[in-house]
Design a protein around this motif. Sequence first.
Motif, PDB file in Angstrom:
ATOM      1  N   ALA A 154       0.814  -1.220   0.000  1.00  0.00           N
ATOM      2  CA  ALA A 154       0.000   0.000   0.000  1.00  0.00           C
ATOM      3  C   ALA A 154       0.844   1.265   0.000  1.00  0.00           C
ATOM      4  CB  ALA A 154      -0.934   0.002   1.211  1.00  0.00           C
ATOM      5  N   LEU A 155       2.126   1.169   0.369  1.00  0.00           N
ATOM      6  CA  LEU A 155       3.004   2.339   0.296  1.00  0.00           C
ATOM      7  C   LEU A 155       3.135   2.843  -1.141  1.00  0.00           C
ATOM      8  CD1 LEU A 155       5.871   1.230   2.721  1.00  0.00           C
ATOM      9  CD2 LEU A 155       4.021   2.851   3.198  1.00  0.00           C
ATOM     10  N   GLY A 156       2.945   1.935  -2.099  1.00  0.00           N
ATOM     11  CA  GLY A 156       2.987   2.349  -3.495  1.00  0.00           C
ATOM     12  C   GLY A 156       1.843   3.254  -3.893  1.00  0.00           C
ATOM     13  N   ARG A 157       0.821   3.342  -3.062  1.00  0.00           N
ATOM     14  CA  ARG A 157      -0.339   4.179  -3.374  1.00  0.00           C
ATOM     15  C   ARG A 157      -0.227   5.588  -2.794  1.00  0.00           C
ATOM     16  NH1 ARG A 157      -2.660   3.090  -7.545  1.00  0.00           N
ATOM     17  NH2 ARG A 157      -4.440   4.328  -6.842  1.00  0.00           N
ATOM     18  N   ILE A 158       0.861   5.879  -2.094  1.00  0.00           N
ATOM     19  CA  ILE A 158       1.011   7.200  -1.474  1.00  0.00           C
ATOM     20  C   ILE A 158       0.840   8.343  -2.469  1.00  0.00           C
ATOM     21  CG2 ILE A 158       2.708   8.739  -0.373  1.00  0.00           C
ATOM     22  CD1 ILE A 158       3.640   6.356   1.284  1.00  0.00           C
ATOM     23  N   PRO A 159       1.369   8.256  -3.700  1.00  0.00           N
ATOM     24  CA  PRO A 159       1.193   9.381  -4.628  1.00  0.00           C
ATOM     25  C   PRO A 159      -0.253   9.665  -5.001  1.00  0.00           C
ATOM     26  CG  PRO A 159       2.954   7.930  -5.369  1.00  0.00           C
ATOM     27  CD  PRO A 159       2.252   7.218  -4.265  1.00  0.00           C
ATOM     28  N   HIS A 183       8.256  -6.344  -3.173  1.00  0.00           N
ATOM     29  CA  HIS A 183       8.785  -5.103  -3.744  1.00  0.00           C
ATOM     30  C   HIS A 183       8.196  -4.859  -5.132  1.00  0.00           C
ATOM     31  CE1 HIS A 183      11.597  -3.727  -0.789  1.00  0.00           C
ATOM     32  NE2 HIS A 183      12.323  -4.823  -0.811  1.00  0.00           N
ATOM     33  N   VAL A 184       8.110  -5.914  -5.933  1.00  0.00           N
ATOM     34  CA  VAL A 184       7.518  -5.779  -7.260  1.00  0.00           C
ATOM     35  C   VAL A 184       6.049  -5.351  -7.145  1.00  0.00           C
ATOM     36  CG1 VAL A 184       6.842  -7.012  -9.351  1.00  0.00           C
ATOM     37  CG2 VAL A 184       9.110  -7.381  -8.362  1.00  0.00           C
ATOM     38  N   ALA A 185       5.318  -5.975  -6.216  1.00  0.00           N
ATOM     39  CA  ALA A 185       3.915  -5.609  -6.024  1.00  0.00           C
ATOM     40  C   ALA A 185       3.781  -4.146  -5.607  1.00  0.00           C
ATOM     41  CB  ALA A 185       3.278  -6.521  -4.974  1.00  0.00           C
ATOM     42  N   ARG A 186       4.660  -3.682  -4.726  1.00  0.00           N
ATOM     43  CA  ARG A 186       4.605  -2.266  -4.303  1.00  0.00           C
ATOM     44  C   ARG A 186       4.842  -1.341  -5.499  1.00  0.00           C
ATOM     45  NH1 ARG A 186       8.651   0.858  -3.247  1.00  0.00           N
ATOM     46  NH2 ARG A 186      10.088  -0.865  -2.862  1.00  0.00           N
ATOM     47  N   ALA A 187       5.808  -1.693  -6.347  1.00  0.00           N
ATOM     48  CA  ALA A 187       6.059  -0.880  -7.537  1.00  0.00           C
ATOM     49  C   ALA A 187       4.855  -0.892  -8.468  1.00  0.00           C
ATOM     50  CB  ALA A 187       7.304  -1.391  -8.263  1.00  0.00           C
ATOM     51  N   LEU A 188       4.211  -2.050  -8.643  1.00  0.00           N
ATOM     52  CA  LEU A 188       3.043  -2.136  -9.517  1.00  0.00           C
ATOM     53  C   LEU A 188       1.858  -1.366  -8.955  1.00  0.00           C
ATOM     54  CD1 LEU A 188       3.186  -5.879 -10.610  1.00  0.00           C
ATOM     55  CD2 LEU A 188       3.905  -3.868 -11.898  1.00  0.00           C
ATOM     56  N   ALA A 189       1.783  -1.268  -7.625  1.00  0.00           N
ATOM     57  CA  ALA A 189       0.693  -0.514  -7.015  1.00  0.00           C
ATOM     58  C   ALA A 189       0.748   0.966  -7.392  1.00  0.00           C
ATOM     59  CB  ALA A 189       0.719  -0.668  -5.490  1.00  0.00           C
ATOM     60  N   GLN A 190       1.918   1.451  -7.787  1.00  0.00           N
ATOM     61  CA  GLN A 190       2.034   2.827  -8.264  1.00  0.00           C
ATOM     62  C   GLN A 190       1.395   3.006  -9.638  1.00  0.00           C
ATOM     63  OE1 GLN A 190       6.509   3.172  -6.564  1.00  0.00           O
ATOM     64  NE2 GLN A 190       5.935   4.843  -7.936  1.00  0.00           N
ATOM     65  N   GLU A 191       1.077   1.897 -10.304  1.00  0.00           N
ATOM     66  CA  GLU A 191       0.517   1.925 -11.655  1.00  0.00           C
ATOM     67  C   GLU A 191       1.393   2.771 -12.585  1.00  0.00           C
ATOM     68  OE1 GLU A 191      -4.173   1.124 -11.004  1.00  0.00           O
ATOM     69  OE2 GLU A 191      -3.532   3.168 -10.573  1.00  0.00           O
ATOM     70  N   PRO A 192       2.691   2.424 -12.665  1.00  0.00           N
ATOM     71  CA  PRO A 192       3.618   3.275 -13.409  1.00  0.00           C
ATOM     72  C   PRO A 192       3.521   3.078 -14.920  1.00  0.00           C
ATOM     73  CG  PRO A 192       4.762   1.335 -12.624  1.00  0.00           C
ATOM     74  CD  PRO A 192       3.358   1.253 -12.073  1.00  0.00           C
ATOM     75  N   GLU A 193       3.938   4.104 -15.646  1.00  0.00           N
ATOM     76  CA  GLU A 193       4.125   3.997 -17.089  1.00  0.00           C
ATOM     77  C   GLU A 193       5.540   3.539 -17.410  1.00  0.00           C
ATOM     78  OE1 GLU A 193       2.834   7.596 -19.141  1.00  0.00           O
ATOM     79  OE2 GLU A 193       1.714   8.123 -17.330  1.00  0.00           O
ATOM     80  N   LEU A 194       6.444   3.707 -16.442  1.00  0.00           N
ATOM     81  CA  LEU A 194       7.836   3.311 -16.602  1.00  0.00           C
ATOM     82  C   LEU A 194       8.262   2.558 -15.347  1.00  0.00           C
ATOM     83  CD1 LEU A 194      10.627   3.411 -18.020  1.00  0.00           C
ATOM     84  CD2 LEU A 194      10.973   5.651 -16.948  1.00  0.00           C
ATOM     85  N   LEU A 195       8.707   1.321 -15.526  1.00  0.00           N
ATOM     86  CA  LEU A 195       9.123   0.468 -14.413  1.00  0.00           C
ATOM     87  C   LEU A 195      10.627   0.234 -14.511  1.00  0.00           C
ATOM     88  CD1 LEU A 195       8.387  -1.369 -11.990  1.00  0.00           C
ATOM     89  CD2 LEU A 195       7.934  -3.200 -13.637  1.00  0.00           C
ATOM     90  N   LEU A 196      11.343   0.587 -13.446  1.00  0.00           N
ATOM     91  CA  LEU A 196      12.799   0.439 -13.391  1.00  0.00           C
ATOM     92  C   LEU A 196      13.147  -0.547 -12.290  1.00  0.00           C
ATOM     93  CD1 LEU A 196      13.630   4.264 -13.502  1.00  0.00           C
ATOM     94  CD2 LEU A 196      13.512   2.681 -15.447  1.00  0.00           C
ATOM     95  N   LEU A 197      14.008  -1.508 -12.616  1.00  0.00           N
ATOM     96  CA  LEU A 197      14.335  -2.568 -11.661  1.00  0.00           C
ATOM     97  C   LEU A 197      15.848  -2.741 -11.588  1.00  0.00           C
ATOM     98  CD1 LEU A 197      11.921  -3.846 -13.844  1.00  0.00           C
ATOM     99  CD2 LEU A 197      11.465  -5.046 -11.718  1.00  0.00           C
ATOM    100  N   ASP A 198      16.380  -2.698 -10.359  1.00  0.00           N
ATOM    101  CA  ASP A 198      17.818  -2.857 -10.150  1.00  0.00           C
ATOM    102  C   ASP A 198      18.077  -4.236  -9.573  1.00  0.00           C
ATOM    103  OD1 ASP A 198      20.494  -2.407  -9.969  1.00  0.00           O
ATOM    104  OD2 ASP A 198      20.389  -0.800  -8.486  1.00  0.00           O
TER     105      ASP A 198
END
Length: 269
Positions: free
Chosen positions: A102-107, A150-165
């Motif tokens: 849910a932290l990915g939804r902060i924005p 971590h991947v789920a948190r990033a996907l929760a942002q619903e990004p147009e650009l996904l960067l993975l290190d």
Amino acid sequence: MELSIADAGVRLGGRWVVDGIDATPPPGALTGLLGPNGAGKTTLLRLVAGLLPPERGAVLVPTPEGPRPVHTLDRRARARRVALLEQESHASVPLTVREVVALGRIPYRTLWGSDPDERAVDRALDAASAAHLAARSWATLSGGERQRVHVARALAQEPELLLLDEPTNHLDVAAQLSLLAFVRDLGVTSVAALHDLNLAAAFCAHVLVLSDGRLVAAGPPADVLTPELLARVYGVDADVLVHPRTGRPVIALTGHADPPLLGPPQEDA
């Protein structure tokens, strides 16, 4: 998202860590960011994420007003468009997995702290095959489980650009294959820094190869990952074969390259 990296460069500690990168990863596809340790992969990802301002050049993303340097977007707008999955931190936090995602939804939270689409957390957990972990404490997860969260948190942002290190760190072989197939099939412009050349060859539509902070090659894996490039950039002797089922490149390493094969990166690659 149509991402354009235009002559981007940044110095850290007085040294050019990323030096004059020009690249255009294909929209909606997975691009592998390759190179030996110290090549500048993590720094370039942070530039693309807008966390570091370039000292020269720019990382441009589309906006209604036209292409704009990503680091000039305000943090909220940037976080709605770009998600960066950094190398995993081992810190323990007193949160459940669902709370971490849910932290990915902060924005997207309103002034009153509510999220207009709380179901996005469920969609992200399902997409990352982590729904069964939702009630677990973050501190109890294995390294591989944490990576999925971590991947789920990033996907929760619903990004147009996904960067993975290094997203395959701590994952077993089956989980590595599953994760990269999932990212490949998202239809989201994605850039992943990878150490495993065979994973990059198997799943990436495009690769960027860095050496000493400079881009030395870019293009489809079958065109880029040649024995000559592997010798020059990685210092290894390798045969590049064709997978009998997929037709993708398979890299068979045999040892260190002979010294005559090594040399400085080619600027015209």
